[in-house]
Design an enzyme around this catalytic site. Structure first.
Site, PDB file in Angstrom:
ATOM      1  N   HIS A   1       8.672 -11.988   5.326  1.00 18.14           N
ATOM      2  CA  HIS A   1       7.902 -11.413   6.451  1.00 18.14           C
ATOM      3  C   HIS A   1       8.426  -9.992   6.673  1.00 18.14           C
ATOM      4  O   HIS A   1       8.252  -9.135   5.816  1.00 18.14           O
ATOM      5  CB  HIS A   1       8.087 -12.345   7.665  1.00 18.14           C
TER       6      HIS A   1
ATOM      7  N   HIS B   1      -0.260 -10.647  -0.137  1.00 20.16           N
ATOM      8  CA  HIS B   1      -0.469 -10.934   1.282  1.00 20.16           C
ATOM      9  C   HIS B   1      -1.139 -12.293   1.441  1.00 20.16           C
ATOM     10  O   HIS B   1      -1.954 -12.679   0.610  1.00 20.16           O
ATOM     11  CB  HIS B   1      -1.335  -9.841   1.931  1.00 20.16           C
TER      12      HIS B   1
ATOM     13  N   ASP C   1       4.474  -3.007   3.837  1.00 20.68           N
ATOM     14  CA  ASP C   1       5.914  -2.790   3.708  1.00 20.68           C
ATOM     15  C   ASP C   1       6.307  -1.841   2.574  1.00 20.68           C
ATOM     16  O   ASP C   1       7.329  -1.169   2.650  1.00 20.68           O
ATOM     17  CB  ASP C   1       6.633  -4.131   3.503  1.00 20.68           C
TER      18      ASP C   1
END
Ligand code: COA
Length: 372
Positions: free
Chosen positions: A223, A262, A313
């Site tokens: 995460h 994802h 990210d």
């Protein structure tokens, strides 16, 4: 509704609708993201993080007066109670920074517990204003053994965070990059940490307990922790060719490449293009260009080999690095932003609460009699 029989096909609750929410829409078909109806592209271009935090927690865009008042109030909420400073002084200097934020949040819950005097919105604002102060207070104290000033006189949260990290007024380009990144990280419907926050809120527990749970869920590399792991990956290679060979080898060994893939999006993460553009804008020297080339090559290899795309990210890691932010602060920055979304969800959960308590698909032994 999923039955127990279907549960085997839906590991990790993938694709399960777990409740209603009016906060954020992850458009699966068009790979888009909207906060309360506004596209992420529109917000990243025209809004500030304070606008977005207000939008998420209050439901609409603030007026000019509301925004000014909100920013003034957040400035007043940046300093920390002395008891919290005392406890931050006592925590180990080598702690994980996510542990510092989790502990800081928990301690504040003792000092300013949720009550009539501390409403849920007041706590949301307090945490929004003070997470960066907690982290940087702790870091500077353990570095210098002196209590640092938390007064940066910066107007915005992004400015305050960067000023504390860099120890000086940040360049406007870097400040706005962090501002945009905080907007992009602020909310993402029922992700693991937000769902944790809602689950804790659904038991009628207090605000701080729910946020501590969210920080715990965000800490993991699947995460929030992925941005730090992505930077470590990019920095591992000296050249783009080396990165290509290295990533292919990792894929052959079935290793996960952090910052890719994802759970909801299938072909692209709409936030990635925005932060990639910012990373590109910040390149200033040959070293930055080298890291950017390595990142782009990794992106190409991941698409060619696995049809996997960078999530938020991956290029956020590079943008943060170019702003001069140390890697171990990347995931804490996620907390400083996502507190906006967590607070909105917590408030929404409470407004129409039902205890969150699913059932499991039992896979244990058949019934048996006790015998030693
Ligand atoms: N690197 C390499 N392979 C990956 C991958 C990655 N980042 N993400 C997914 N895959 C592969 C899986 O190994 C799996 O392969 P298999 O079918 O051969 O076993 C396949 O793609 C499907 O992945 P799965 O783990 O079922 O997808 P998921 O929906 O459960 O996972 C993530 C979503 C985000 C957890 C996953 O993509 C991941 O671990 N990414 C890296 C961590 C990360 O960046 N997290 C931040 C998310 S915003």
């Amino acid at each position: 509704m999923t039955t127990t029989k279907d549960a085997k096909k839906t590991g990790g609750l993938a694709g399960i609708v777990a409740g209603d929410s009016a906060i954020c829409l992850c458009g699966v078909e068009e790979q888009s993201l909207r906060y309360r109806g506004y596209s992420i592209e529109d917000l990243a271009k025209n809004a500030s993080f304070e606008d977005v935090a207000w939008l998420l927690t209050r439901g609409q865009i603030p007026s000019h007066d509301e925004l000014k008042h909100f920013r003034d109030n957040l400035k007043k909420l940046r300093d920390l109670p002395s008891t919290l400073k005392d406890i931050l002084d006592l925590l180990p200097g080598g702690s994980n920074m996510m542990d510092i934020l989790r502990s800081g949040c928990s301690v504040l819950g003792n000092i300013e517990p949720e009550s009539k005097g501390h409403s849920q919105l007041a706590i949301a604002d307090r945490l929004l204003a003070s997470f960066s102060s907690m982290l940087l207070y702790w870091q500077k104290f353990h570095h210098t053994r002196q209590r640092p000033s938390l007064d940066t006189h910066e107007e915005t949260i992004a400015g305050h965070i960067l000023h504390l990290i860099l120890g000086k007024k940040p360049e406007e380009l870097h400040r706005r990059c962090l501002d945009v990144s905080l907007i992009l990280y602020a909310e993402h419907e029922f992700n693991a940490s937000t769902f944790t926050v809602r689950t804790i809120a659904s038991t009628l527990s207090d605000f701080y307990s729910a946020i501590c749970g969210g920080i715990g869920a965000l800490r993991g590399p699947l995460h929030g922790g992925a941005n730090e792991a992505a930077m470590a990956l990019i920095e591992k290679f000296q050249t783009a060719d080396e990165a290509e060979a290295g990533v292919k080898k990792m894929l052959a060994e079935k290793q996960l490449i952090m910052g890719f893939g994802h759970r909801v999006y299938t072909t692209s993460d709409p936030r990635s293009a925005i932060i990639k553009e910012w990373a590109k804008k910040l390149i200033r020297n040959a070293e930055d260009q080298r890291l950017y080339d390595i990142a782009e090559r990794i992106e190409q290899v991941m698409w060619n080999e696995k049809k996997l795309f960078p999530n938020l990210d991956f290029y956020s890691a590079l943008a943060y690095h170019f702003c001069g932010i140390p890697t171990q602060m990347f995931t804490p920055l996620f907390v400083m932003s996502r507190i906006a979304g967590w607070s909105a969800h917590l408030i929404e959960q409470r407004s129409n609460n039902k205890l969150i308590r699913p059932i499991s698909n039992y896979t244990g032994p058949e019934p048996r009699k006790w015998s030693r």
